[in-house]
Design a protein around this motif. Sequence first.
Motif, PDB file in Angstrom:
ATOM      1  N   GLY A  52      64.075  -2.934  25.605  1.00  0.00           N
ATOM      2  CA  GLY A  52      62.718  -2.473  25.340  1.00  0.00           C
ATOM      3  C   GLY A  52      61.862  -3.470  24.596  1.00  0.00           C
ATOM      4  N   VAL A  53      62.505  -4.448  23.967  1.00  0.00           N
ATOM      5  CA  VAL A  53      61.725  -5.395  23.177  1.00  0.00           C
ATOM      6  C   VAL A  53      60.902  -6.314  24.083  1.00  0.00           C
ATOM      7  CG1 VAL A  53      61.881  -7.381  21.641  1.00  0.00           C
ATOM      8  CG2 VAL A  53      63.216  -5.328  21.166  1.00  0.00           C
ATOM      9  N   LEU A  56      57.653  -4.807  25.076  1.00  0.00           N
ATOM     10  CA  LEU A  56      57.090  -4.077  23.937  1.00  0.00           C
ATOM     11  C   LEU A  56      55.573  -3.959  24.009  1.00  0.00           C
ATOM     12  CD1 LEU A  56      58.250  -2.719  21.577  1.00  0.00           C
ATOM     13  CD2 LEU A  56      58.092  -4.811  20.256  1.00  0.00           C
ATOM     14  N   VAL A  57      54.928  -5.051  24.295  1.00  0.00           N
ATOM     15  CA  VAL A  57      53.464  -5.045  24.280  1.00  0.00           C
ATOM     16  C   VAL A  57      52.906  -5.002  25.691  1.00  0.00           C
ATOM     17  CG1 VAL A  57      51.406  -6.275  23.535  1.00  0.00           C
ATOM     18  CG2 VAL A  57      53.466  -6.312  22.115  1.00  0.00           C
ATOM     19  N   LEU A  98      59.050  -5.381  16.635  1.00  0.00           N
ATOM     20  CA  LEU A  98      58.017  -6.114  15.906  1.00  0.00           C
ATOM     21  C   LEU A  98      57.914  -5.553  14.490  1.00  0.00           C
ATOM     22  CD1 LEU A  98      55.170  -6.218  18.589  1.00  0.00           C
ATOM     23  CD2 LEU A  98      56.274  -8.213  17.601  1.00  0.00           C
ATOM     24  N   TRP A 101      52.519  -7.821  13.822  1.00  0.00           N
ATOM     25  CA  TRP A 101      52.048  -8.348  15.111  1.00  0.00           C
ATOM     26  C   TRP A 101      52.479  -9.790  15.309  1.00  0.00           C
ATOM     27  CZ3 TRP A 101      50.854  -5.634  19.110  1.00  0.00           C
ATOM     28  CH2 TRP A 101      50.305  -4.352  18.953  1.00  0.00           C
TER      29      TRP A 101
END
Lengths: 459, 343
Positions: A52-53, A56-57, A98, A101
Amino acid sequence: MVQRFLATLLILAGLGGIGYGVATATVLRESDTVVATATPSGDGTMVVTEPGVLGLVDDQVTVRATVPEGQKVTLALGSDVDVLGWVGEDPYDSVTGLSSWETLSVAPGTGLATDEEGEEASDEPAEKPSTGPDPAGSDMWITEVSGETTVQMRWTEQPGRVVLLAAGVGKGAEAPTLELTWPRPVATPYLWPGVLGGGFALILGVFMAIGARRSKKRGGSKGRSPSGARTRQPASDLPRRDAVFGVDGDEPNQYPDESHGGYPPALGDAPDGGTAVFPPSAPGMPGQGLPVQGMPAPDDEPTQSWGPPAPFGGAAPITPEPAPAPEPVAAPAASIRGMRRSRRGQGPAAAPAAPAQAPAQPPQFGGAVPEHTQPAPAPSGATAAAQAAPAPSGKPMTRREMRMREQAERRAATGTQPAVPAAEPEPQPEPEQQTPSSRAAAWRQTWGVTGNDDGGSNR
Amino acid sequence: MLRSGALPATRRAVAGLTAVGAASVLLAGCTVEPPTPAPEAPVVAAVVSTSQERKILDRVSGAVQAADDATDAGTLAARLTGPALAMRQAELRVAEARGDNKLLTDLTFETQQVILPLEQGWPRSSFVITVQPPDNATPALAAFEQSSAREQYKLWGFVHLAPRVTMPRFAEAELGSPAVAADDTSLKASPQAAVEQYASVLTAGEDSRYTDNFAAADDDELRLQLRKSGANQVAQIEDKDGEGSFEVAYEPAKGPVKAVRTADGGAVVLAELLSLETLKAEEGWRLTPATPSAKALWGDAKGTDVMKIAFRNTVALYVPPAGSAEQIGLLGFHRVPYAVSNG
């Protein structure tokens, strides 16, 4: 005072709002990318992201791994099971997400180690292996890249639990420093609200300021000497009216052609607004207007068809009966196209055939539809109609009075003699109250006057 | 008019100011927190994707091809293991002796079906069924193994499917098929036991006590072939007024068996068997092998009245689930002579 203060406040707030809105989309705008870095803890030679990392964004991620100059580094993507299986019991760092940011949170990896092995793992593998194993080339990786010092890889997140394995390779290898870069759709949610809201406040403020100023002036006019602006104010208001009503003796002479053009619209307005000032002028003007109109007409095309509908503009629909009219087809078209067009075509068209124009007149009265059918009424009929116009509304007088007052006021102002009571301006109809048709008429007056001769020709 | 508009304007102004104020408060309180990972839940599915499997197959084929071209078995170990490695080495020895690669089994894997592993741990095994090759041969069933995470997938074994055989159904490739332990008890016979019993049946034929567990000999391509081969060779001796005998002895190889669950709860078992075929004639006879591969191994050796040929066999068996009325059946086999002896 309060008004002025509020106006100033509004203007400032408006400017501030606009400025802020623009700023959020420019200098204050967030970066298009999120760049987050993971610094390894020092144990082990490998860094593994948690499932999932990578996504992530954003689904698109660019991975960059850096090791000390000259060392080899490998990036590999695989399912979490495969990667952790490959890492086995070697110590590694796990990127868990994270923390800000700009920073990836890193924790010592726990691996797939089972209970007993886990115990061992915590003791033994804490020592960094002297040689970093190289994951490159394994069948399990979805994609991989190896290189010296720095390697980079792009990845579009796919369904599944895909994780990244970054490994420093070889003797004295160190865990690489990871940098994940995601594009980020940067919204500028405050841009338009800021600009529009600010603009609104600004405009409001400006109007308020003007209002404040005006009312002050007006207040002054009641008792004190008039200011220079005073003369200006009526002037700005009046010209329009003058044009519309064309009552003043001088005006028609100054703009003979235009004045005629102006009347028709005015006529049209009259019924709506109830300010039928026209009648008086009509009788007077016809004589003058006719000859003038006849002249220009000849060169124009005989597109009378436009003529009739044009004058009514919006009135056309009201005249269903006129089917027999000379140019039934054209009429609807014109009405549909809107006034501007009809007006344009009309001006010239009207002139050539005076009779044909006659029908045009009725529309000006709105309810006068039937006249449509009488193509021939000729000028005389038209004049009659024009004369009739005054009758519908009994207000002409008051209007006139007002105008007279205005004139008087103007003169008084110029003559520095406040002869008119302050209360007078109030009764004046607000411009906003104009009906659409009257507004159109005003517009015509301002811009299209030149072309609109039908009124004159009719007469 | 201005005055009349002034009141609403004031109100509007107040409202506007309030809005601006509210917006700035909102803005101030608005710091976006970084997202937290939201991974998909782990799913029970094949741990190898179809595309990965394809990559693996190509890599294995490439390694095999490279070894073929060099007739060098040394590099095979990188991509072959277990019975497949031993058999390929035997084939390469034959090829070397013959001077050509004609007898080498085609190991390009054009698949018609893949059976992917479900196990998240290691070893992992995958299986593929190739398409019908053009040369009238039958499709192959190949097994691949990844013994540990840092190992590559390697070809473990392969068999040619027997003619007329019907393959059992497997789970969808994406879902993955679980491996079956060698001592699994949900089957008519555990994979290990099935292999041992089959070796017994091959050796003793109808006399084996396990013969009832297996399909009829007429439906068993391997037994048919052995019977035919033996009969032929004996007949050749008898044609020349001699007296001969043919014996076959099978035993399971020491290596592990490989089994994968079928859709019906049974299993397909792959195993290596070693066999020794002994042809005997009366004294004074000189026997030499007739098959090309054995001939290549035999070379110029002198014939005696005894000829022994040792084979490596890989067999694939279908073992039905326990309680099934079906019998254990042969799905396919592959045999390569690896040694010959005249005494």
